[in-house]
Design an enzyme around this catalytic site. Sequence first.
Site, PDB file in Angstrom:
ATOM      1  CG  ASN A  61      34.998  52.503  66.921  1.00 52.67           C
ATOM      2  OD1 ASN A  61      34.258  51.541  67.100  1.00 52.67           O
ATOM      3  ND2 ASN A  61      36.317  52.387  66.835  1.00 52.67           N
ATOM      4  CG  ASP A  82      41.938  54.883  60.678  1.00 52.53           C
ATOM      5  OD1 ASP A  82      42.407  53.739  60.573  1.00 52.53           O
ATOM      6  OD2 ASP A  82      40.877  55.240  60.114  1.00 52.53           O
ATOM      7  CE  LYS A  89      37.660  64.381  85.444  1.00 51.07           C
ATOM      8  NZ  LYS A  89      36.708  64.743  86.468  1.00 51.07           N
ATOM      9  N   PRO A 139      49.246  52.151  63.893  1.00 53.58           N
ATOM     10  CG  PRO A 139      50.071  50.295  65.041  1.00 53.58           C
ATOM     11  CD  PRO A 139      49.635  51.727  65.229  1.00 53.58           C
ATOM     12  CG  ASP A 140      45.996  49.584  58.086  1.00 56.31           C
ATOM     13  OD1 ASP A 140      45.629  48.416  58.343  1.00 56.31           O
ATOM     14  OD2 ASP A 140      45.362  50.339  57.324  1.00 56.31           O
ATOM     15  CB  ILE A 141      46.265  45.630  62.698  1.00 53.34           C
ATOM     16  CG1 ILE A 141      46.458  46.533  63.911  1.00 53.34           C
ATOM     17  CG2 ILE A 141      46.540  44.168  63.050  1.00 53.34           C
ATOM     18  CD1 ILE A 141      45.419  46.350  65.006  1.00 53.34           C
ATOM     19  CG  PHE A 147      34.818  43.510  58.044  1.00 51.40           C
ATOM     20  CD1 PHE A 147      35.440  42.289  58.242  1.00 51.40           C
ATOM     21  CD2 PHE A 147      33.426  43.572  58.114  1.00 51.40           C
ATOM     22  CE1 PHE A 147      34.711  41.140  58.503  1.00 51.40           C
ATOM     23  CE2 PHE A 147      32.676  42.440  58.362  1.00 51.40           C
ATOM     24  CZ  PHE A 147      33.317  41.219  58.560  1.00 51.40           C
ATOM     25  CE  LYS A 194      43.454  49.255  54.845  1.00 52.45           C
ATOM     26  NZ  LYS A 194      43.142  49.308  56.286  1.00 52.45           N
TER      27      LYS A 194
HETATM   28  O1  PMT Z   1      30.908  45.651  65.907  1.00 61.00           O
HETATM   29  P1  PMT Z   1      29.534  45.883  65.285  1.00 61.00           P
HETATM   30  O2  PMT Z   1      28.735  46.893  66.065  1.00 61.00           O
HETATM   31  O3  PMT Z   1      28.797  44.602  65.017  1.00 61.00           O
HETATM   32  O4  PMT Z   1      29.793  46.574  63.855  1.00 61.00           O
HETATM   33  C1  PMT Z   1      30.430  45.850  62.851  1.00 61.00           C
HETATM   34  C2  PMT Z   1      31.438  46.714  62.066  1.00 61.00           C
HETATM   35  C3  PMT Z   1      30.687  47.792  61.296  1.00 61.00           C
HETATM   36  C4  PMT Z   1      32.445  47.363  63.022  1.00 61.00           C
HETATM   37  C5  PMT Z   1      32.211  45.725  61.096  1.00 61.00           C
HETATM   38  O5  PMT Z   1      31.274  45.101  60.244  1.00 61.00           O
HETATM   39  C6  PMT Z   1      33.251  46.471  60.277  1.00 61.00           C
HETATM   40  O6  PMT Z   1      32.995  47.068  59.245  1.00 61.00           O
HETATM   41  N1  PMT Z   1      34.509  46.457  60.779  1.00 61.00           N
HETATM   42  C7  PMT Z   1      35.642  47.238  60.190  1.00 61.00           C
HETATM   43  C8  PMT Z   1      35.513  48.654  60.669  1.00 61.00           C
HETATM   44  C9  PMT Z   1      36.617  49.540  60.141  1.00 61.00           C
HETATM   45  O7  PMT Z   1      37.395  50.012  60.926  1.00 61.00           O
HETATM   46  O8  PMT Z   1      36.666  49.677  58.857  1.00 61.00           O
HETATM   47  P2  PMT Z   1      37.746  50.612  58.038  1.00 61.00           P
HETATM   48  O9  PMT Z   1      37.174  50.716  56.672  1.00 61.00           O
HETATM   49  O10 PMT Z   1      38.022  51.874  58.784  1.00 61.00           O
HETATM   50  O11 PMT Z   1      39.063  49.729  58.067  1.00 61.00           O
HETATM   51  C10 PMT Z   1      39.389  48.837  57.016  1.00 61.00           C
HETATM   52  C11 PMT Z   1      39.998  47.578  57.572  1.00 61.00           C
HETATM   53  O12 PMT Z   1      41.266  47.850  58.146  1.00 61.00           O
HETATM   54  C12 PMT Z   1      39.198  46.882  58.639  1.00 61.00           C
HETATM   55  O13 PMT Z   1      39.305  45.486  58.406  1.00 61.00           O
HETATM   56  C13 PMT Z   1      39.906  47.254  59.936  1.00 61.00           C
HETATM   57  O14 PMT Z   1      39.777  46.221  60.933  1.00 61.00           O
HETATM   58  C14 PMT Z   1      41.348  47.368  59.469  1.00 61.00           C
HETATM   59  N2  PMT Z   1      42.161  48.332  60.216  1.00 61.00           N
HETATM   60  C15 PMT Z   1      41.860  49.661  60.182  1.00 61.00           C
HETATM   61  C16 PMT Z   1      42.686  50.557  60.839  1.00 61.00           C
HETATM   62  C17 PMT Z   1      43.802  50.072  61.547  1.00 61.00           C
HETATM   63  N3  PMT Z   1      44.600  50.909  62.210  1.00 61.00           N
HETATM   64  N4  PMT Z   1      44.073  48.761  61.580  1.00 61.00           N
HETATM   65  C18 PMT Z   1      43.261  47.870  60.925  1.00 61.00           C
HETATM   66  O15 PMT Z   1      43.522  46.665  60.975  1.00 61.00           O
END
Ligand code: PMT
Length: 410
Positions: free
Chosen positions: A219, A288, A298, A314-316, A332, A350
């Site tokens: 991403n 995800d 390859k 896994p969702d950490i 975030f 969560k």
């Molecule tokens: O890195 P930059 O270019 O500066 O950009 C910053 C950012 C946009 C990446 C950052 O500000 C941000 O939003 N990070 C979270 C991105 C994200 O994956 O969001 P989400 O809405 O998909 O996930 C929700 C939360 O679950 C996040 O805290 C994520 O870290 C966490 N997560 C998600 C999936 C997973 N398998 N494990 C997780 O821990």
Amino acid sequence: MSVDGSYKILLGISGGIAAYKTPELVRRLTERGATVQVVMTRAAGAFVTPLSLQAVSGRPVRTALLEPEAEAGMDHIALARWADLILLAPATAHLMARLAHGFADDLLTTLVLASAAPVTLAPAMNRQMWRHPATAANLRLLEARGCRVLGPAEGAQACGETGPGRMLEPAEIAAALLDGTPQGGPPPGDATGLLADVPVLLTAGPTREAIDPVRYVGNRSSGKMGYALAAALARAGARVSLVSGPASLPCPPGVECVGVESAAEMHAAVMARVGDCAIFVAAAAVADYRPAAPLPGKLKKAADRLTLELVRNPDILAEVAALPAGPFTVGFAAETEALAAHAEAKLRGKGLDMIAANLVGRGVGFEADDNALLVLWPGGRCSLPTLPKPALAAALTELIAERYAASVTG
Ligand code: PMT
């Protein structure tokens, strides 16, 4: 932050003709509520006098390292820690070269090395000097370390030539740094006392999920937001460990960095450390899903269509939030629409203590230097306006520190 809540800017002036515009720059910063401490290089004194700058800033100008009188007041290490932000304007080619190579041969370069505050440069120089590969390489180094660069503008130059190299106008620099910020900076508050020695674990950057040995699903996360937050938390006194996916950013000063590639590796690195942290912040853009069966060799081009089977990672964050007696947990939310609704759902779903939601898309949120956040917690919310990521991180750190302190005192 000053006692009156204003943003503290250390303005470093180097020896270029644009230095004559710096009294105006000080005015533009102070009228937006900032407190400005001027530090000049020796060469800057050929273009503007310390007396003029003292008059407009209302503070004695610092020019030399180890001046007995000045050091007796605020020594250079205290001055380096005082600043919320360092602005170098004008930044000459010579100053950029010295900074890029870590010189500490005068007060200004020593302060930059001794400070964890975010650094912004407003370059100004002759157009050939700006285009020279040496300057371009120094600029890349400085940007890779997280320095923000404003300008230069194109136009007529003092040397009679026309091209890129003019320092941006003082009003443009001040607006880029401070507009949209309450009282010239993030909300008042002092995170330092609240986070002193608190162990914080943070994730940042993207993850890469292997398709085969050369390709991956990834991403657009650059790591800028998470690294800026790690730096701000460390500046506030926290003991920060940063688990980061692939990002071309240097490890922030005072932070322990652990590099990982995939979501599974990030999950393992977090779970191995989470028992020791009091606050967990998930700023990483974790995939995800991952390819169900990464290929050992390859993948060859053959059929017109190819279907990739993905399985859930896994969702950490959710796993950490669900730990019995787990840390204060900040997530975030990256959304392309309905920011508040989706963020609230993630906060509740969560079981988080706080969530920082941002709008994302091409050039927004991800990769960009600036960002805005809607921060939610059970029973409260705060909108942080569009700011450079280091300033936004400082504001978010204060909110985290306040909510964390409230959670431990009950
Ligand atoms: O890195 P930059 O270019 O500066 O950009 C910053 C950012 C946009 C990446 C950052 O500000 C941000 O939003 N990070 C979270 C991105 C994200 O994956 O969001 P989400 O809405 O998909 O996930 C929700 C939360 O679950 C996040 O805290 C994520 O870290 C966490 N997560 C998600 C999936 C997973 N398998 N494990 C997780 O821990």
